[in-house]
Structures are given as C-alpha cells and as structure tokens.
Scaffold this motif. Structure first.
Motif, PDB file in Angstrom:
ATOM      1  N   THR A  72       1.724 -17.234  -3.326  1.00  0.00           N
ATOM      2  CA  THR A  72       1.026 -16.172  -4.058  1.00  0.00           C
ATOM      3  C   THR A  72       0.292 -16.595  -5.327  1.00  0.00           C
ATOM      4  OG1 THR A  72       2.972 -14.888  -3.453  1.00  0.00           O
ATOM      5  CG2 THR A  72       1.404 -13.843  -4.985  1.00  0.00           C
ATOM      6  N   LEU A  73       0.952 -17.418  -6.152  1.00  0.00           N
ATOM      7  CA  LEU A  73       0.435 -17.628  -7.514  1.00  0.00           C
ATOM      8  C   LEU A  73      -0.383 -18.908  -7.682  1.00  0.00           C
ATOM      9  CD1 LEU A  73       3.465 -16.098  -9.430  1.00  0.00           C
ATOM     10  CD2 LEU A  73       1.112 -15.239  -9.442  1.00  0.00           C
ATOM     11  N   SER A  74      -0.615 -19.637  -6.596  1.00  0.00           N
ATOM     12  CA  SER A  74      -1.505 -20.798  -6.710  1.00  0.00           C
ATOM     13  C   SER A  74      -2.903 -20.294  -7.065  1.00  0.00           C
ATOM     14  CB  SER A  74      -1.559 -21.589  -5.399  1.00  0.00           C
ATOM     15  OG  SER A  74      -2.553 -22.582  -5.516  1.00  0.00           O
ATOM     16  N   GLY A  75      -3.441 -20.822  -8.142  1.00  0.00           N
ATOM     17  CA  GLY A  75      -4.752 -20.376  -8.613  1.00  0.00           C
ATOM     18  C   GLY A  75      -4.641 -19.346  -9.722  1.00  0.00           C
ATOM     19  N   TYR A  76      -3.412 -18.886  -9.980  1.00  0.00           N
ATOM     20  CA  TYR A  76      -3.214 -17.854 -11.013  1.00  0.00           C
ATOM     21  C   TYR A  76      -2.329 -18.342 -12.160  1.00  0.00           C
ATOM     22  CZ  TYR A  76      -5.273 -15.129  -7.284  1.00  0.00           C
ATOM     23  OH  TYR A  76      -6.130 -14.684  -6.300  1.00  0.00           O
ATOM     24  N   THR A  77      -1.992 -19.649 -12.158  1.00  0.00           N
ATOM     25  CA  THR A  77      -1.401 -20.266 -13.348  1.00  0.00           C
ATOM     26  C   THR A  77      -2.412 -21.303 -13.810  1.00  0.00           C
ATOM     27  OG1 THR A  77      -0.270 -21.957 -11.995  1.00  0.00           O
ATOM     28  CG2 THR A  77       1.014 -19.983 -12.597  1.00  0.00           C
ATOM     29  N   ASP A  78      -2.390 -21.640 -15.107  1.00  0.00           N
ATOM     30  CA  ASP A  78      -3.461 -22.527 -15.575  1.00  0.00           C
ATOM     31  C   ASP A  78      -3.253 -23.982 -15.156  1.00  0.00           C
ATOM     32  OD1 ASP A  78      -1.445 -23.149 -17.305  1.00  0.00           O
ATOM     33  OD2 ASP A  78      -2.376 -22.206 -19.059  1.00  0.00           O
ATOM     34  N   TYR A  79      -2.109 -24.273 -14.517  1.00  0.00           N
ATOM     35  CA  TYR A  79      -1.844 -25.651 -14.098  1.00  0.00           C
ATOM     36  C   TYR A  79      -1.895 -25.828 -12.570  1.00  0.00           C
ATOM     37  CZ  TYR A  79       2.650 -23.270 -13.850  1.00  0.00           C
ATOM     38  OH  TYR A  79       3.632 -22.358 -13.589  1.00  0.00           O
ATOM     39  N   SER A  80      -2.315 -24.781 -11.840  1.00  0.00           N
ATOM     40  CA  SER A  80      -2.443 -24.916 -10.383  1.00  0.00           C
ATOM     41  C   SER A  80      -3.924 -24.987 -10.017  1.00  0.00           C
ATOM     42  CB  SER A  80      -1.743 -23.749  -9.664  1.00  0.00           C
ATOM     43  OG  SER A  80      -2.263 -22.504 -10.094  1.00  0.00           O
ATOM     44  N   PRO A  81      -4.253 -25.524  -8.820  1.00  0.00           N
ATOM     45  CA  PRO A  81      -5.674 -25.662  -8.470  1.00  0.00           C
ATOM     46  C   PRO A  81      -6.369 -24.312  -8.366  1.00  0.00           C
ATOM     47  CG  PRO A  81      -4.236 -26.301  -6.623  1.00  0.00           C
ATOM     48  CD  PRO A  81      -3.356 -26.044  -7.794  1.00  0.00           C
ATOM     49  N   GLN A  82      -7.560 -24.231  -8.933  1.00  0.00           N
ATOM     50  CA  GLN A  82      -8.310 -22.969  -8.927  1.00  0.00           C
ATOM     51  C   GLN A  82      -9.292 -23.007  -7.754  1.00  0.00           C
ATOM     52  OE1 GLN A  82      -7.485 -20.767 -11.784  1.00  0.00           O
ATOM     53  NE2 GLN A  82      -5.884 -22.330 -11.836  1.00  0.00           N
ATOM     54  N   LEU A  83      -8.831 -22.571  -6.605  1.00  0.00           N
ATOM     55  CA  LEU A  83      -9.633 -22.670  -5.390  1.00  0.00           C
ATOM     56  C   LEU A  83     -10.263 -21.333  -5.051  1.00  0.00           C
ATOM     57  CD1 LEU A  83      -7.010 -24.624  -3.202  1.00  0.00           C
ATOM     58  CD2 LEU A  83      -8.895 -25.587  -4.537  1.00  0.00           C
ATOM     59  N   GLU A  84     -11.370 -21.408  -4.314  1.00  0.00           N
ATOM     60  CA  GLU A  84     -12.002 -20.163  -3.847  1.00  0.00           C
ATOM     61  C   GLU A  84     -11.238 -19.570  -2.676  1.00  0.00           C
ATOM     62  OE1 GLU A  84     -16.153 -19.599  -2.579  1.00  0.00           O
ATOM     63  OE2 GLU A  84     -16.603 -20.493  -4.556  1.00  0.00           O
ATOM     64  N   GLY A  85     -10.736 -20.450  -1.823  1.00  0.00           N
ATOM     65  CA  GLY A  85      -9.988 -20.011  -0.639  1.00  0.00           C
ATOM     66  C   GLY A  85      -8.497 -20.242  -0.820  1.00  0.00           C
ATOM     67  N   PRO A  86      -7.728 -20.124   0.252  1.00  0.00           N
ATOM     68  CA  PRO A  86      -6.274 -20.304   0.164  1.00  0.00           C
ATOM     69  C   PRO A  86      -5.884 -21.748  -0.146  1.00  0.00           C
ATOM     70  CG  PRO A  86      -6.982 -19.960   2.457  1.00  0.00           C
ATOM     71  CD  PRO A  86      -8.188 -19.749   1.598  1.00  0.00           C
ATOM     72  N   ASP A  87      -4.741 -21.936  -0.792  1.00  0.00           N
ATOM     73  CA  ASP A  87      -4.249 -23.281  -1.112  1.00  0.00           C
ATOM     74  C   ASP A  87      -3.477 -23.818   0.101  1.00  0.00           C
ATOM     75  OD1 ASP A  87      -3.256 -25.604  -2.122  1.00  0.00           O
ATOM     76  OD2 ASP A  87      -2.450 -24.733  -3.971  1.00  0.00           O
ATOM     77  N   LEU A  88      -4.223 -24.313   1.076  1.00  0.00           N
ATOM     78  CA  LEU A  88      -3.590 -24.762   2.324  1.00  0.00           C
ATOM     79  C   LEU A  88      -2.822 -26.065   2.154  1.00  0.00           C
ATOM     80  CD1 LEU A  88      -6.399 -23.756   4.854  1.00  0.00           C
ATOM     81  CD2 LEU A  88      -4.210 -22.600   4.450  1.00  0.00           C
ATOM     82  N   LYS A  89      -3.191 -26.836   1.120  1.00  0.00           N
ATOM     83  CA  LYS A  89      -2.443 -28.073   0.846  1.00  0.00           C
ATOM     84  C   LYS A  89      -1.016 -27.701   0.429  1.00  0.00           C
ATOM     85  CE  LYS A  89      -2.926 -32.332  -1.867  1.00  0.00           C
ATOM     86  NZ  LYS A  89      -2.069 -32.243  -3.065  1.00  0.00           N
ATOM     87  N   LEU A  90      -0.925 -26.702  -0.441  1.00  0.00           N
ATOM     88  CA  LEU A  90       0.411 -26.256  -0.877  1.00  0.00           C
ATOM     89  C   LEU A  90       1.189 -25.668   0.304  1.00  0.00           C
ATOM     90  CD1 LEU A  90       2.536 -25.689  -3.059  1.00  0.00           C
ATOM     91  CD2 LEU A  90       1.310 -23.562  -3.613  1.00  0.00           C
ATOM     92  N   VAL A  91       0.501 -24.920   1.156  1.00  0.00           N
ATOM     93  CA  VAL A  91       1.162 -24.350   2.343  1.00  0.00           C
ATOM     94  C   VAL A  91       1.774 -25.481   3.169  1.00  0.00           C
ATOM     95  CG1 VAL A  91       0.752 -23.178   4.557  1.00  0.00           C
ATOM     96  CG2 VAL A  91      -0.300 -22.287   2.461  1.00  0.00           C
TER      97      VAL A  91
END
Ligand SMILES: CC(=O)N[C@H](C=O)[C@@H](O)[C@H](O)[C@H](O)COP(=O)(O)O
Length: 232
Positions: free
Chosen positions: A150-169
């Motif tokens: 859920t929060l990937s892209g919404y903390t200042d230390y996670s990747p800010q991606l346009e799409g889903p963070d599939l690497k993290l998945v």
C-alpha cells in the motif's frame, strides 16, 4: 493462514473509499459502490471509516477490510494510527484491519506491537501496509496475518513510481512466509495478472474501480493530448 486469507488466494479486493472532500463521500454511497464491486467479482472490500465499514457490511456478503484514515499533529502516519482506530474498527465489525506498518513514529507514541496484539486478542486478521522490503520483513516478524504494498510511493524513502511497485511485490512475496498483497496504483487488468504471477497472494485495486474522478481524468487527458496534436 487465517481462513479469510485462504479465501482470498488469487483474488481481487476492491478498495471503495471516498474522503470528505470527494464527490462520492458518504457511507450509503460507498455501500452501493461496494455492492457494485461485489457484483463485478471482487472477493473482498477495503473501506475507510467505521460508518463505511458498517454500511458496506450490511450490503455485501464478502469480507470487509477496515482502515481509519485519521491525521494527528506531529505524525505522518494516517492509516489506522492508534489503538483508538483499531477499537473503532473492531466495534464496526471489520473482518480484517489494515494499518500503517512503516517505521515512522506513530501519534502519541502508539506502538505497532500493541495494535497487532489487540487485533490478535480480538481474533481479527491484520494487514500491515508497508512501503519497503525491510518494513515488510519487520511486520511479518511481529506476527501480522498479511503484508500489503500500500504505502510504497507514499513515504519519502520509498520509490516514487507512476505505476505499481512490482519489484517490492516480487521481493516481498519471495521473502515472506505469510501472504503478500499487491496494492497501490494498479490501474489495468494486466497489472493484476502481473502482480499475481510475481507472487502476490491477492491484489487490491482502488481508484481504478471506485474513484470516477481518477478514471475520468485518464480519458480527459487522452482527449486533451489528442486535441493538442490534432490542432497543431
Ligand atoms: C496511500 C493510501 O493512502 N492508500 C489508501 C489506502 O487505503 C487508498 O487511498 C488507496 O486507494 C488504496 O491503497 C488502493 O490504491 P489505489 O487507489 O492506488 O489502487
């Protein structure tokens, strides 16, 4: 694995949320949205606020994952930040409770461990919303039922991606022995398939199903882009 998670293997969870400043805000509206999502084949609903959870539970026959988004001064944590929100969701009858499980400090010094303990005592499954692999591993070590991206892209230390963070998945699914849920900016059906193939146990789709302003924006942007080149 809890029965609720067993029932969600390879399934779609529809997130039906509208904040007070959104046109579809209101428990009765979200209950209808959730009903429509159920008719469309969603296997569970993710909902925000005790009123919405109650109204949705009364209108669908699939499980409801509850969160409470609440802002507190001095903390960036806003998804089910304290024990108070967990208690409200238990009272509302949520079948599973999702909460911010990032490493950020919680309001009033609330501890992640205490939130998880309360859910365990109440016999309700817990969904840890994380933004990185380290947070996923930490949440799993605390005994949560599942972890969501859920929060990937919404903390200042996670990747800010346009799409889903599939690497993290992919990385979290490979690393954890509990279910990993893919969530966040999944806008197209092929991305659901992709996430499941990368090891996700289930997939949450929100805005692309339940936020008409977001859906409309994609089409109006396409029209604007076409108009620019056609007028040139
Ligand atoms: C970051 C945050 O506050 N996410 C919230 C969590 O419940 C919701 O606003 C999202 O709609 C949900 O995560 C589903 O994601 P998407 O709408 O991108 O499919």
């Amino acid at each position: 694995m809890e029965p609720i998670l067993q029932s969600l293997r390879y399934c779609l969870i529809a997130s039906c949320q509208a904040l007070p400043d959104e046109p579809l805000h209101g428990a009765h509206i979200m209950a209808r949205m959730a009903k429509a999502a159920e008719e469309g084949g969603a296997s569970a609903i993710r909902a925000n606020g005790a009123d919405d959870v109650r109204a949705i539970k009364a209108s669908v026959s699939i499980p409801v994952i509850g969160i409470i988004k609440r802002e507190y001064a001095g903390s960036d944590v806003y998804i089910t930040p304290t024990l108070k929100e967990v208690e409200e969701l238990l009272e509302a009858g949520a079948d599973m409770i999702a909460f911010d499980a990032t490493g950020r400090s919680r309001p009033g010094g609330a501890r992640l461990e205490d939130l998880i303990q309360l859910m365990k005592q109440a016999g309700v499954a817990s969904m840890a919303d994380v933004s990185t692999l380290d947070e996923a591993v930490h949440a799993a070590s605390l005994g949560v039922s599942c972890v969501s991206t859920t929060l990937s892209g919404y903390t200042d230390y996670s990747p800010q991606l346009e799409g889903p963070d599939l690497k993290l998945v992919e990385e979290a699914a490979a690393r954890l022995s509990i279910p990993l849920i893919a969530e966040g900016r999944i806008h197209e059906p092929y991305q659901v398939e992709e996430a499941l193939k990368l090891g996700a146990h289930a997939v949450v789709v929100g805005g692309a199903i339940s936020r008409p302003q977001q859906i409309t924006r994609r089409f109006s942007n396409a029209a604007r882009k076409a108009a620019q080149s056609l007028r040139a």
